[in-house]
Design a protein around this motif. Sequence first.
Motif, mmCIF file in Angstrom:
data_model
loop_
_atom_site.group_PDB
_atom_site.id
_atom_site.type_symbol
_atom_site.label_atom_id
_atom_site.label_comp_id
_atom_site.label_asym_id
_atom_site.label_seq_id
_atom_site.Cartn_x
_atom_site.Cartn_y
_atom_site.Cartn_z
ATOM 1 N N VAL A 253 1.019 -1.324 0.172
ATOM 2 C CA VAL A 253 -0.126 -0.039 -0.090
ATOM 3 C C VAL A 253 0.679 0.742 -0.241
ATOM 4 C CG1 VAL A 253 -1.182 1.187 0.998
ATOM 5 C CG2 VAL A 253 -1.711 -0.853 1.200
ATOM 6 N N ALA A 254 1.527 1.499 1.019
ATOM 7 C CA ALA A 254 2.431 2.363 1.289
ATOM 8 C C ALA A 254 3.359 2.473 -0.590
ATOM 9 C CB ALA A 254 3.722 2.444 2.355
ATOM 10 N N VAL A 255 4.169 1.744 -0.762
ATOM 11 C CA VAL A 255 5.316 2.012 -2.383
ATOM 12 C C VAL A 255 4.753 2.249 -3.343
ATOM 13 C CG1 VAL A 255 6.724 0.195 -2.891
ATOM 14 C CG2 VAL A 255 6.772 0.884 -0.584
ATOM 15 N N ALA A 256 3.294 1.688 -3.373
ATOM 16 C CA ALA A 256 2.450 2.053 -4.460
ATOM 17 C C ALA A 256 2.296 3.751 -4.132
ATOM 18 C CB ALA A 256 1.305 1.302 -4.144
ATOM 19 N N GLY A 257 1.891 4.009 -3.327
ATOM 20 C CA GLY A 257 1.347 5.837 -3.351
ATOM 21 C C GLY A 257 3.052 6.058 -3.334
ATOM 22 N N TYR A 258 3.952 6.193 -3.163
ATOM 23 C CA TYR A 258 5.363 6.317 -2.953
ATOM 24 C C TYR A 258 5.448 6.322 -5.108
ATOM 25 C CZ TYR A 258 7.677 7.536 0.442
ATOM 26 O OH TYR A 258 8.122 8.046 2.440
ATOM 27 N N LEU A 259 4.993 5.450 -5.476
ATOM 28 C CA LEU A 259 5.447 5.877 -6.885
ATOM 29 C C LEU A 259 4.200 6.137 -7.797
ATOM 30 C CD1 LEU A 259 6.807 4.191 -9.585
ATOM 31 C CD2 LEU A 259 5.862 1.936 -9.225
ATOM 32 N N ALA A 260 2.635 5.937 -7.364
ATOM 33 C CA ALA A 260 1.897 6.629 -8.028
ATOM 34 C C ALA A 260 1.243 7.977 -8.109
ATOM 35 C CB ALA A 260 0.297 6.592 -7.187
ATOM 36 N N GLY A 261 2.476 8.246 -7.058
ATOM 37 C CA GLY A 261 2.485 10.283 -6.500
ATOM 38 C C GLY A 261 3.663 10.479 -7.799
ATOM 39 N N GLY A 262 4.814 9.844 -7.906
ATOM 40 C CA GLY A 262 6.154 10.214 -8.300
ATOM 41 C C GLY A 262 4.679 10.014 -10.263
ATOM 42 N N ARG A 263 4.062 9.285 -10.842
ATOM 43 C CA ARG A 263 4.123 9.084 -11.941
ATOM 44 C C ARG A 263 1.942 9.976 -12.700
ATOM 45 N NH1 ARG A 263 2.907 2.168 -12.918
ATOM 46 N NH2 ARG A 263 5.349 1.989 -13.894
ATOM 47 N N PHE A 289 -4.711 7.966 -7.487
ATOM 48 C CA PHE A 289 -5.795 7.792 -6.689
ATOM 49 C C PHE A 289 -5.555 6.595 -7.673
ATOM 50 C CE2 PHE A 289 -9.461 4.539 -6.433
ATOM 51 C CZ PHE A 289 -9.564 4.799 -4.966
ATOM 52 N N VAL A 290 -5.863 6.759 -9.010
ATOM 53 C CA VAL A 290 -5.929 5.431 -9.907
ATOM 54 C C VAL A 290 -4.183 4.770 -10.392
ATOM 55 C CG1 VAL A 290 -5.609 5.906 -13.100
ATOM 56 C CG2 VAL A 290 -7.696 7.015 -11.851
ATOM 57 N N GLU A 291 -3.276 6.089 -10.401
ATOM 58 C CA GLU A 291 -2.531 4.826 -10.463
ATOM 59 C C GLU A 291 -2.151 4.018 -9.355
ATOM 60 O OE1 GLU A 291 0.249 5.137 -12.743
ATOM 61 O OE2 GLU A 291 -0.904 7.257 -14.361
ATOM 62 N N TRP A 292 -2.361 4.927 -8.336
ATOM 63 C CA TRP A 292 -2.415 3.478 -6.990
ATOM 64 C C TRP A 292 -2.542 2.579 -6.971
ATOM 65 C CZ3 TRP A 292 -5.650 2.166 -3.234
ATOM 66 C CH2 TRP A 292 -5.039 1.005 -2.699
ATOM 67 N N GLY A 293 -4.064 2.679 -7.957
ATOM 68 C CA GLY A 293 -4.699 1.443 -7.737
ATOM 69 C C GLY A 293 -4.638 0.352 -8.818
ATOM 70 N N ARG A 294 -4.099 1.035 -9.570
ATOM 71 C CA ARG A 294 -3.290 0.442 -11.066
ATOM 72 C C ARG A 294 -2.124 -0.907 -10.589
ATOM 73 N NH1 ARG A 294 -2.239 3.947 -14.589
ATOM 74 N NH2 ARG A 294 -4.440 3.406 -15.888
ATOM 75 N N LEU A 295 -0.865 0.083 -10.044
ATOM 76 C CA LEU A 295 0.076 -0.186 -8.878
ATOM 77 C C LEU A 295 -0.208 -1.491 -8.208
ATOM 78 C CD1 LEU A 295 2.336 3.087 -8.668
ATOM 79 C CD2 LEU A 295 2.563 0.860 -10.307
ATOM 80 N N TYR A 296 -1.247 -1.549 -7.458
ATOM 81 C CA TYR A 296 -1.511 -2.145 -6.041
ATOM 82 C C TYR A 296 -2.448 -3.320 -6.279
ATOM 83 C CZ TYR A 296 -3.386 -4.438 -2.124
ATOM 84 O OH TYR A 296 -3.173 -4.852 -0.819
ATOM 85 N N VAL A 297 -3.181 -3.534 -7.859
ATOM 86 C CA VAL A 297 -3.739 -4.372 -8.358
ATOM 87 C C VAL A 297 -3.243 -5.225 -8.403
ATOM 88 C CG1 VAL A 297 -5.170 -5.672 -9.676
ATOM 89 C CG2 VAL A 297 -5.607 -3.587 -8.457
ATOM 90 N N LEU A 298 -1.957 -4.910 -9.939
ATOM 91 C CA LEU A 298 -0.995 -5.317 -11.426
ATOM 92 C C LEU A 298 0.878 -5.364 -10.579
ATOM 93 C CD1 LEU A 298 -2.277 -3.294 -14.430
ATOM 94 C CD2 LEU A 298 -2.432 -5.117 -13.569
#
Length: 302
Positions: A253-263, A289-298
């Motif tokens: 959850v946390a790391v996907a949040g970092y990466l989502a913020g960057g994208r 949020f969209v980027e976070w959801g994609r990262l978390y799922v994939l």
Amino acid sequence: MVLSLPDGTMSGEESGHPNSVARSGDFPRSAAVLARMRSENFPVASRILPHGLRRHLHALYGFFRLVDFAGDEAPGNRDALLDFLEVDLRRAYQDAARIPILRALTTTVAECAIPHDVLVKLIEANRQDQQVRRYRTFDDLLDYCALSANPVGEAVLHVFGRAEPPLVALSDRICSALQILEHCQDIAEDYRQDRVYLPTDDLRRFGCQEPDLVAVRAPTRLRGLIKFEVDRARRMLDDGAPLVGCLSGTARVAVAGYLAGGRATAAAFAGADHDPLGCDVRPSRARTFVEWGRLYVLGGAR
């Protein structure tokens, strides 16, 4: 000389010892640092994380902000203040810190086994900021990011018990990319402090002059350079994205949040035609949020 800290302590020569501390009501205390955290984008401290993890992440954030204050905002002799912080960081590992924010860090470094040499790099990065104002090549900038950004991700991986060398290497790519994106956002602010983080070789390649960095709007040549740097950062984010798939639970959850913020930030640059001078380039919550959801799922896969 008196050196003021944002938690209300001072280090100075007034007591005859460079490591002495005294109280002062002239500066905001630890609560002000944490209040600032609530106003900034700090996804790893999301309320959906368990209390114990949030507490450790808050402690780390307080330390990060304190070091940044010492290197970027503090009046007086910043080198001496950074020296004092390094002394008190060592004390934190001995359960003897004097600064409240570093006392709060004591439990975190002990329970999460965060090595001292990880956190001290952030102090060294701020020391470097006092001396180095320009970076000639992109590799030079990455060396700076290894001090100023990568230790943040490594410390967070320690909090989650996953600071394994292959994962730290992936985290380094993400953190360096996030730092580069931040530099692109803050080109005018940095230049006003006589700091230019865009590599001088790249400025020359695109025909840019330093006064371009504080224009009302970015000229075409500067927008080309910003796009070049943002695209490079986006590729680095993609290189580090497999880290998400290596994690599970709250760490994911946390790391996907970092990466989502960057994208999302890279997308915001594209939406602004890569002009951080004509507008405030910030990621939208919806895109994040969209980027976070994609990262978390994939799990970081495209």
